[in-house]
Write an enzyme that holds these catalytic residues in place. Sequence first.
Site, short mmCIF file in Angstrom:
data_model
loop_
_atom_site.label_atom_id
_atom_site.label_comp_id
_atom_site.label_asym_id
_atom_site.label_seq_id
_atom_site.Cartn_x
_atom_site.Cartn_y
_atom_site.Cartn_z
N THR A 284 17.95 37.00 16.83
CA THR A 284 17.59 36.39 18.11
C THR A 284 16.60 35.25 17.93
O THR A 284 15.51 35.44 17.39
CB THR A 284 17.00 37.44 19.07
OG1 THR A 284 17.92 38.53 19.18
CG2 THR A 284 16.75 36.84 20.44
N ASP B 119 16.31 36.46 10.83
CA ASP B 119 16.33 37.23 12.07
C ASP B 119 17.53 36.75 12.89
O ASP B 119 18.08 35.69 12.61
CB ASP B 119 15.01 36.98 12.81
CG ASP B 119 14.97 37.68 14.15
OD1 ASP B 119 15.37 38.85 14.20
OD2 ASP B 119 14.56 37.05 15.13
N ASP C 122 11.26 34.12 14.29
CA ASP C 122 10.59 33.39 15.37
C ASP C 122 9.71 34.25 16.25
O ASP C 122 9.02 33.73 17.14
CB ASP C 122 11.65 32.70 16.26
CG ASP C 122 12.39 33.70 17.14
OD1 ASP C 122 12.63 34.83 16.68
OD2 ASP C 122 12.72 33.34 18.28
#
Length: 796
Positions: A484, A482, A683
Amino acid sequence: MKHTYHIHGMTCSSCCSHVEKVLSEVKGVSNVTIHLKQAVATIEMESYIPIETFQEALKNDGARYGIDRQGEHHHLETKKEKQPKVKGTGTFYCPMHCEGYKTYAKAGDCPVCGMNLVPMQPDVSVEEKNYKKLLNKFWIATAFTLPIFLIAMSEMLTNNPLYDILDQKSWNWVQFGLSIPVLFYATWMFFERTFKSIRTWNLNMFTLIGIGSGVAWLFSVFGMFFPDFFPAQFKTESGVVHVYFEAATVILTLVLMGQLLEARAHSETNSAVKKLLKLAPNKAIKIIDGKEVEVSIDRIVLNDILKVKPGDKIPVDGSIIEGVTTIDESMITGEPIPVNKSKDSKVSSGTINGNKSFLMKAEKVGSDTLLSQIIHMVNDASRSRAPIQNLADKVSRYFVPVVVIISIITCIAWSVWGPEPAYVYAFVNAIAVLIIACPCALGLATPMSVMVGVGKGAQNGVLIKNAEALEKMNKVNTLIVDKTGTITEGKPTVETIGAFSHTLNKKELLQYIVSLNTNSEHPLAEATVKYGKKHKIEMLKSTGFSAVTGKGVEATIDGKKVSLGNPGMMIYANADMTSTMKTEAKTYQKQGKTVSFLSIEETVVGYVVIGDKIKETSAKAIKTLQDKGIDIIMLTGDNHDTAQAVASELNLSDFKASMLPEDKLKEVEQLQEKGKVVAMAGDGINDAPALAKSDVGIAMGTGTDVAIESSMITLVKGDLQGIAKARNLSTVVMKNIKQNLFFALIYNTLGVPIAAGILFPFFGILLSPMIAALAMSFSSVSVIANALRLRTIKIE
């Protein structure tokens, strides 16, 4: 054809194996796969088989398990044994996993294999008590065995001085008397384990030890009471039957010594968790009515204000409300450099304060703290089984019966073709075969390496949820990341506000943005709210707030419908964007910035530009992983231009933008269909489906609880370099396991034939049962010692 059914009644991996075996034996079944956690069975069959056939097969097996179509779960009544109340420090489990993950209420021996049960929570007092108990028995066994050994060895002397005191027959009775405390006290547990293993037909090392030494002792006793029963071959010149009390007692004492060394070594494998347990503080300073009061850690509740003095351990998880300091977080993150902390900084239980005092607010207490979760995760992972252990289990299942057969063949072969006294050679070599074989070394090969490896990972900020993740990580060839919070810091900041409307200025636009985002927990929303507070923006009342997954948020403010998000959100809100708006936004997006558009009543009125700095370690970590031959793909919900800017800076050729949670999930599935072994690092909540579906889910410790729960590996520091560490850890642990399996297999492959006397015709070499016992004892210890080497490796 393939069908999936619900299985009920399973409680452990042994249940899975048993059900799989029963269903596989049904005629027409080509393959059966059982999933314990989901309680389902996937059955492949050549042609349709009615479910009643499977139900009948399980019923005939004892009706302990049942099978139904999915959605038709019926309760299976089973008799539950009353468990004794837990005493002491907690529950225990068998390190050999004889009954899967079954736990026991009190310390003792495994009812199946007889191995010492070990505590689920590493406890110094319990392990030390077990060690001292074994040590006491060892000294007693040694004290009685040594005289027996000296008496027996004296027979090799030409003029035996002992015969001046007593004749040989009398000395045999002395040996018999001295052997009783050894067999019936110091080492009696081995015979109990032998009986249990035969009763449950879970044959193991103790089966062979018990049979071998027991036969030697019973033969000797029988020879003393009924000497006329035996032929001349078994008798000495004085007509007394040659006894083997020294062989039986020395063998048992050496095995006891092996168990003693193993107990000490096994304790060492849990050293990492014990160090974590020692980190947990017992007391804290609580501010009550303005006064400092020292309280026990269990009296701390949420939102308590605590004072931490220089050099003290942080009592619970929370945030600093007053003061600045540096904190040593090396015991949790593995990073040796102290971290600067100030107001609003997060602090974790067990970390050590520097040279300044500060006040903090308790936000997570008890089992919710990071340290408690780490200890819990490491404990669970240490007890879990790696798939490679199935190989050892299959070998061990047939090992003991094969060894017993070889022992019988050895006895027959020496009796028929051996030199005189043939029967004596046959008897001694048959016992040597039984004694030297060590299936426990095979069984310990995997769990010991897993236990030490998981602890090593915890010390370096890599938390392994189960042994399967440790094994699979070594096979990963594709990594999805991912953007961000994974590649970037996940701490976005507002860089500028842009207006498309002449009726609203930037301050008014910011007021709408902040008022809307107050209800959102998204990192981008938090950045705008923080920016608004900094500029002392007055909040407007909002109602009907809702988040549109992968697009943005909307609410009603002052009776107007207000939306904020990416271009997809503007389409969702029926707000048209002009080419000028898109061009202006692209200028920022090409720089790697995120642009969120604001619409009021279907009119796009402005935008906010948010930047998220790439972590300093991301580029190095990605380069390291690429050098290891791992393909890296970045998937992000951000727009194409922003994604491309980040990908270019990191030399990532493969990326996809504007990805919704379901898109990330589909990408994982497509790669797996191509035969790729996929790891996913993320996250956020939007990463959870892909994390759960991937072969190895890796969560950033700085991310959401949902992401962490969906993953198999958690990186405490939330750093991509942790993935490189996890990969290195997996590689060295799997290498160590294979070394252990090789040692155990090659040892038995060579040891058993030598004990059987295969070298005698060529070199005149025979293996004494006592030497065989010594070698057998050290085989398990050598496997554990090899596993302990993992404590010294570097996984940077």
